[in-house]
Enzyme design. Structure first.
Site, PDB file in Angstrom:
ATOM      1  N   GLY A 203     -13.031   9.704 -27.022  1.00 49.55           N
ATOM      2  CA  GLY A 203     -11.732   9.405 -27.243  1.00 49.55           C
ATOM      3  C   GLY A 203     -11.440   7.942 -27.703  1.00 49.55           C
ATOM      4  O   GLY A 203     -10.475   7.794 -28.084  1.00 49.55           O
TER       5      GLY A 203
ATOM      6  N   GLU B  25     -11.936   1.674 -23.901  1.00 46.53           N
ATOM      7  CA  GLU B  25     -11.797   3.360 -23.725  1.00 46.53           C
ATOM      8  C   GLU B  25     -10.383   3.603 -24.204  1.00 46.53           C
ATOM      9  O   GLU B  25      -9.731   2.411 -24.352  1.00 46.53           O
ATOM     10  CB  GLU B  25     -11.893   3.219 -22.036  1.00 46.53           C
ATOM     11  CG  GLU B  25     -13.241   3.593 -21.372  1.00 46.53           C
ATOM     12  CD  GLU B  25     -13.405   5.148 -21.521  1.00 46.53           C
ATOM     13  OE1 GLU B  25     -12.846   5.688 -22.463  1.00 46.53           O
ATOM     14  OE2 GLU B  25     -14.171   5.466 -20.855  1.00 46.53           O
ATOM     15  N   ASP B  26     -10.278   4.899 -24.384  1.00 49.19           N
ATOM     16  CA  ASP B  26      -9.049   5.287 -24.655  1.00 49.19           C
ATOM     17  C   ASP B  26      -8.089   5.313 -23.586  1.00 49.19           C
ATOM     18  O   ASP B  26      -6.843   4.948 -23.343  1.00 49.19           O
ATOM     19  CB  ASP B  26      -8.890   6.644 -25.143  1.00 49.19           C
ATOM     20  CG  ASP B  26      -9.910   7.546 -24.695  1.00 49.19           C
ATOM     21  OD1 ASP B  26     -10.598   7.175 -23.767  1.00 49.19           O
ATOM     22  OD2 ASP B  26      -9.584   8.836 -24.914  1.00 49.19           O
TER      23      ASP B  26
ATOM     24  N   ASP C 183      -8.617   6.859 -16.018  1.00 47.39           N
ATOM     25  CA  ASP C 183      -7.947   7.578 -15.343  1.00 47.39           C
ATOM     26  C   ASP C 183      -8.186   7.454 -13.905  1.00 47.39           C
ATOM     27  O   ASP C 183      -7.951   6.780 -13.167  1.00 47.39           O
ATOM     28  CB  ASP C 183      -8.408   9.091 -15.735  1.00 47.39           C
ATOM     29  CG  ASP C 183      -7.113  10.355 -15.396  1.00 47.39           C
ATOM     30  OD1 ASP C 183      -7.021  10.122 -14.025  1.00 47.39           O
ATOM     31  OD2 ASP C 183      -7.018  10.926 -16.154  1.00 47.39           O
TER      32      ASP C 183
ATOM     33  N   LYS D 147      -4.119   4.643 -16.029  1.00 45.37           N
ATOM     34  CA  LYS D 147      -3.331   5.218 -14.707  1.00 45.37           C
ATOM     35  C   LYS D 147      -3.470   4.333 -13.258  1.00 45.37           C
ATOM     36  O   LYS D 147      -4.258   4.624 -12.754  1.00 45.37           O
ATOM     37  CB  LYS D 147      -3.956   6.465 -14.486  1.00 45.37           C
ATOM     38  CG  LYS D 147      -3.389   7.655 -15.702  1.00 45.37           C
ATOM     39  CD  LYS D 147      -3.795   8.829 -15.324  1.00 45.37           C
ATOM     40  CE  LYS D 147      -3.447   9.799 -16.477  1.00 45.37           C
ATOM     41  NZ  LYS D 147      -3.817  11.400 -16.149  1.00 45.37           N
TER      42      LYS D 147
ATOM     43  N   PHE E 151      -0.951  14.243 -17.686  1.00 46.88           N
ATOM     44  CA  PHE E 151      -1.864  14.588 -18.611  1.00 46.88           C
ATOM     45  C   PHE E 151      -1.259  14.447 -20.146  1.00 46.88           C
ATOM     46  O   PHE E 151      -0.577  14.703 -20.688  1.00 46.88           O
ATOM     47  CB  PHE E 151      -2.348  16.045 -18.525  1.00 46.88           C
ATOM     48  CG  PHE E 151      -3.482  16.306 -19.476  1.00 46.88           C
ATOM     49  CD1 PHE E 151      -4.646  16.186 -18.955  1.00 46.88           C
ATOM     50  CD2 PHE E 151      -3.518  16.691 -20.825  1.00 46.88           C
ATOM     51  CE1 PHE E 151      -6.009  16.368 -19.396  1.00 46.88           C
ATOM     52  CE2 PHE E 151      -4.754  17.072 -21.492  1.00 46.88           C
ATOM     53  CZ  PHE E 151      -6.111  16.815 -20.725  1.00 46.88           C
TER      54      PHE E 151
ATOM     55  N   ASP F  68      -7.600  14.206 -26.156  1.00 42.88           N
ATOM     56  CA  ASP F  68      -7.783  15.443 -26.313  1.00 42.88           C
ATOM     57  C   ASP F  68      -7.179  16.255 -25.434  1.00 42.88           C
ATOM     58  O   ASP F  68      -7.326  16.036 -24.119  1.00 42.88           O
ATOM     59  CB  ASP F  68      -9.343  15.955 -26.768  1.00 42.88           C
ATOM     60  CG  ASP F  68     -10.087  16.042 -25.744  1.00 42.88           C
ATOM     61  OD1 ASP F  68     -10.288  15.061 -24.861  1.00 42.88           O
ATOM     62  OD2 ASP F  68     -10.633  17.269 -25.458  1.00 42.88           O
TER      63      ASP F  68
ATOM     64  N   ARG G 259      -6.502  15.077 -31.061  1.00 48.16           N
ATOM     65  CA  ARG G 259      -7.088  13.535 -31.107  1.00 48.16           C
ATOM     66  C   ARG G 259      -6.486  13.013 -32.399  1.00 48.16           C
ATOM     67  O   ARG G 259      -6.366  11.732 -32.322  1.00 48.16           O
ATOM     68  CB  ARG G 259      -8.386  13.546 -31.109  1.00 48.16           C
ATOM     69  CG  ARG G 259      -9.273  14.093 -29.820  1.00 48.16           C
ATOM     70  CD  ARG G 259     -10.806  13.579 -30.237  1.00 48.16           C
ATOM     71  NE  ARG G 259     -11.630  14.561 -29.140  1.00 48.16           N
ATOM     72  CZ  ARG G 259     -11.888  14.284 -28.200  1.00 48.16           C
ATOM     73  NH1 ARG G 259     -11.306  13.014 -27.343  1.00 48.16           N
ATOM     74  NH2 ARG G 259     -12.550  14.926 -27.276  1.00 48.16           N
TER      75      ARG G 259
HETATM   76  C1  PRP Z   1     -11.914  10.808 -21.234  1.00 41.76           C
HETATM   77  C2  PRP Z   1     -11.750   9.543 -21.705  1.00 41.76           C
HETATM   78  C3  PRP Z   1     -12.425   8.367 -20.686  1.00 41.76           C
HETATM   79  C4  PRP Z   1     -12.546   9.373 -19.381  1.00 41.76           C
HETATM   80  C5  PRP Z   1     -11.591   8.500 -18.518  1.00 41.76           C
HETATM   81  O1  PRP Z   1     -13.317  11.283 -21.489  1.00 41.76           O
HETATM   82  O2  PRP Z   1     -12.227   9.304 -22.984  1.00 41.76           O
HETATM   83  O3  PRP Z   1     -13.762   8.310 -21.123  1.00 41.76           O
HETATM   84  O4  PRP Z   1     -12.129  10.615 -19.757  1.00 41.76           O
HETATM   85  O5  PRP Z   1     -11.388   9.406 -17.139  1.00 41.76           O
HETATM   86  P1  PRP Z   1     -11.832   8.934 -15.723  1.00 41.76           P
HETATM   87  O6  PRP Z   1     -11.438   7.396 -15.819  1.00 41.76           O
HETATM   88  O7  PRP Z   1     -11.351   9.727 -14.848  1.00 41.76           O
HETATM   89  O8  PRP Z   1     -13.449   8.593 -15.869  1.00 41.76           O
HETATM   90  P2  PRP Z   1     -13.864  12.793 -21.655  1.00 41.76           P
HETATM   91  O9  PRP Z   1     -14.801  13.053 -20.370  1.00 41.76           O
HETATM   92  O10 PRP Z   1     -12.541  13.567 -21.754  1.00 41.76           O
HETATM   93  O11 PRP Z   1     -14.550  12.696 -22.918  1.00 41.76           O
HETATM   94  P3  PRP Z   1     -13.899  12.394 -24.569  1.00 41.76           P
HETATM   95  O12 PRP Z   1     -13.967  10.990 -24.572  1.00 41.76           O
HETATM   96  O13 PRP Z   1     -14.659  13.036 -25.414  1.00 41.76           O
HETATM   97  O14 PRP Z   1     -12.501  13.174 -24.558  1.00 41.76           O
END
Ligand code: PRP
Length: 169
Positions: A38, A93-94, A97, A125, A146, A153, A159
């Site tokens: 991300g 981080e993107d 959550d 969040k 979301f 993504d 993305r």
């Molecule tokens: C997403 C995002 C963070 C994580 C945040 O990754 O990039 O790394 O979720 O969520 P959290 O705070 O609930 O842990 P994902 O697992 O979707 O992988 P990606 O980056 O490849 O999309």
């Protein structure tokens, strides 16, 4: 899809965060670690605004797979290649959550005894996230919706979008 944060707003905010990082790390040589997948767009845009000497590495995690809800378990898919010990580390981080990924990363990195560790995230969040440490540089606080675009993504799509959108049912 409904636009939540425009490309222009994202760009302005990243420049402001970069100015802060430039001040905070003046004279240092931090390692910026992008959390794949991300963060690939954020890290590319952010480091090009930096004036401090920096090194860049990537780590790859997954907890969402192709789902909209976290599996509750973080998988390490690609390890770091750099030496952490004694270095100033900035994790990118993107989105933060549930906070599961940043908590996992914090434990992993602190084991290696860095000189310092800070976090950058584009999106945070605040009502959902359960962590007992600070996220140092936050782009935007968002509600529990979301979101996709600018690296984020849904089932690996979207993305490449320049803005952040809420994906509606
Ligand atoms: C997403 C995002 C963070 C994580 C945040 O990754 O990039 O790394 O979720 O969520 P959290 O705070 O609930 O842990 P994902 O697992 O979707 O992988 P990606 O980056 O490849 O999309």
């Amino acid at each position: 899809m409904k636009e939540l944060i425009s490309a222009e707003k994202i760009s302005k905010r990243i420049k402001a965060i970069a100015r802060k990082i430039n001040r905070d790390y003046k004279g240092k040589q931090p390692i910026f670690i992008g959390v794949l997948n991300g963060s690939f767009i954020l890290i590319a845009d952010l480091v090009r605004e930096l004036k401090v000497d920096c090194e860049i590495d990537f780590i790859k995690l997954s907890s969402y797979g192709d789902e909209k809800i976290s599996s509750g378990e973080v998988k390490l898919l690609k390890e770091l290649n750099c030496q952490i010990k004694g270095r100033d580390i900035v994790l990118i981080e993107d989105i933060v959550d549930t906070g599961l990924s940043v908590s996992y990363l914090r434990k992993l990195i602190l084991k290696e005894k860095p000189a310092s560790l800070r976090f950058v995230t584009l999106l945070y969040k605040k009502d959902i996230c359960k962590i007992d440490f600070e996220i140092d540089y936050i782009g935007f606080e968002i509600e529990n919706e979301f979101v996709i675009g600018y690296g984020l993504d849904f089932a690996q799509k979207y993305r490449n979008l320049k803005a952040v959108y809420v994906l509606q049912e």
